[in-house]
Design an enzyme around this catalytic site. Structure first.
Site, mmCIF file in Angstrom:
data_model
loop_
_atom_site.group_PDB
_atom_site.id
_atom_site.type_symbol
_atom_site.label_atom_id
_atom_site.label_comp_id
_atom_site.label_asym_id
_atom_site.label_seq_id
_atom_site.Cartn_x
_atom_site.Cartn_y
_atom_site.Cartn_z
ATOM 1 N N CYS A 135 60.220 14.708 55.915
ATOM 2 C CA CYS A 135 61.632 15.074 56.064
ATOM 3 C C CYS A 135 61.849 16.212 57.055
ATOM 4 O O CYS A 135 62.791 16.167 57.857
ATOM 5 C CB CYS A 135 62.227 15.415 54.703
ATOM 6 S SG CYS A 135 61.439 16.810 53.860
ATOM 7 N N HIS A 170 63.521 19.124 49.801
ATOM 8 C CA HIS A 170 63.939 18.092 50.743
ATOM 9 C C HIS A 170 64.932 18.692 51.731
ATOM 10 O O HIS A 170 65.651 19.642 51.393
ATOM 11 C CB HIS A 170 64.583 16.927 49.973
ATOM 12 C CG HIS A 170 64.958 15.758 50.815
ATOM 13 N ND1 HIS A 170 64.155 15.248 51.798
ATOM 14 C CD2 HIS A 170 66.083 14.987 50.814
ATOM 15 C CE1 HIS A 170 64.747 14.202 52.358
ATOM 16 N NE2 HIS A 170 65.930 14.038 51.785
ATOM 17 N N SER A 187 63.001 10.008 53.813
ATOM 18 C CA SER A 187 62.697 10.247 52.411
ATOM 19 C C SER A 187 62.028 9.010 51.828
ATOM 20 O O SER A 187 62.105 7.921 52.401
ATOM 21 C CB SER A 187 63.981 10.563 51.633
ATOM 22 O OG SER A 187 63.742 10.583 50.241
#
Length: 348
Positions: A135, A170, A187
């Site tokens: 990510c 994330h 992701s």
């Protein structure tokens, strides 16, 4: 998305002993390219601990004399900058073709404090090597590939979530064009990566991500939104990752919307005050942004993560990533050839 236990345990060097690797959630290639033998060995050793087939399956891959050919995606560099929505879709499609990295080894060493010119060099290396990415790498690549799109603002959106006793981090890249919001990213979960330019407000985009987390029983306890990134790939300014930081668990939806929309208003005001510019970038004479004021910033937040399963139903675990990674000999003999010229398969 990175899974962490409190913090990502990163090896101090690529020549470290393999002792204690059971505690490492993923390794980082710090030796650059071509990838060294020690990094390849460490990647395979770590993958053997992740894969249910264990060492026997990994050894069968390493000793295979043939590998399936893998197509090398073409980076969407150049082209018209007038249709921002189409360009954003093309950039996301390119990142999906690179695929998410499930190997347990991050191939590109991204340091968030580096200036944009250094991050641009990392993005160029990702394009050259054409390896799977995570990510954070996707955010850097997305910034580089969307430079020069007229009227497009980009800034990072980070999450920290908790599932059971594990912390996940994330980050995605918010894109704003013509009053509409979306996101670029990678992701394991499809609804935690990119979002189309369909959201009429930043708060709607943020809440959509949080609701996606809730579907996987993740509780988002930190949320961080940065400031717009310069469109100048040669800029010496860093990326501003920490404009707003809040804990969604300690506020209701109305309070969260108010906090996010206040930050969105600050961004719009900040952009209008940029020299030589309108409300949107890039600017003809200056593509940098004024230094932001962090008076509204709450305590520090780190980047967040998503679930454990891969995006496509037909593949999961390590298979998507490892199908794009070449063998060490092929890479070392042709250092200027993209690293995914040959592939191997791993199924979990």
């Amino acid at each position: 998305m990175n899974k962490t236990r409190g913090a990502v345990k990163r090896p101090p060097s690529d020549t470290d002993s393999q002792d204690g690797t059971d505690e490492v959630l993923f390794w980082i290639n710090k030796s650059g390219f071509p990838i060294s033998e020690s990094v390849w060995d460490r990647m395979f050793d770590h993958a053997s601990k992740l894969h249910p087939g264990g060492e026997s399956y990994i050894n069968r891959i390493r000793t295979s004399k043939t590998s399936a050919a893998v197509s090398i995606p073409k980076a969407p560099i150049g082209g018209s900058s007038s249709d921002a929505e189409r360009r954003v879709q093309v950039v996301q499609q390119y990142m999906c073709e690179l695929q998410y990295n499930h190997t347990g080894t991050q191939f590109f060493d991204i340091k968030k404090y580096r200036p944009l010119n250094s991050q641009s060099e990392s993005a160029k290396e990702m394009i050259k090597e054409s390896l799977p990415i995570k990510c954070l790498e996707a955010v850097i690549l997305g910034i580089y590939l969307t430079n020069g799109i007229s009227g497009l603002e980009r800034y990072p959106l980070s999450f920290r979530s908790v599932f059971g006793s594990k912390i996940h981090r994330h980050v995605v890249l918010v894109v704003c064009w013509n009053g509409l919001y979306g996101a670029l990213g990678m992701s394991r979960r499809e609804d935690l990566m990119h979002k189309p330019l369909h959201f009429t407000s930043l708060s709607d985009l943020v809440i959509d991500y949080i609701e996606s987390y809730n579907q996987y029983h993740h509780k988002v306890n930190k949320l961080k939104i940065g400031f717009p990134v310069s469109h100048d790939p040669h800029s010496h300014e860093p990326i501003h990752w920490k404009g707003l930081a809040v804990n969604p668990c300690k506020m209701d939806k109305t309070e969260l919307k108010q906090a996010v929309e206040k930050h969105a208003k600050d961004i719009r005001t900040w952009v209008r005050q940029a020299p030589f510019g309108t409300s949107y970038a890039p600017r003809s004479q200056a593509t940098s942004y004024p230094t932001p004021s962090f008076s509204q910033t709450t305590p520090r937040v780190h980047k967040a993560a998503d679930g454990n399963k891969s995006r496509p139903a037909s593949m999961n675990g390590l298979e998507r990533s490892c199908s794009r990674v070449s063998d060490a000999k092929g890479l070392k003999s042709t250092p200027h050839t993209p690293s995914n010229k040959l592939s191997f398969e791993m199924r979990i």
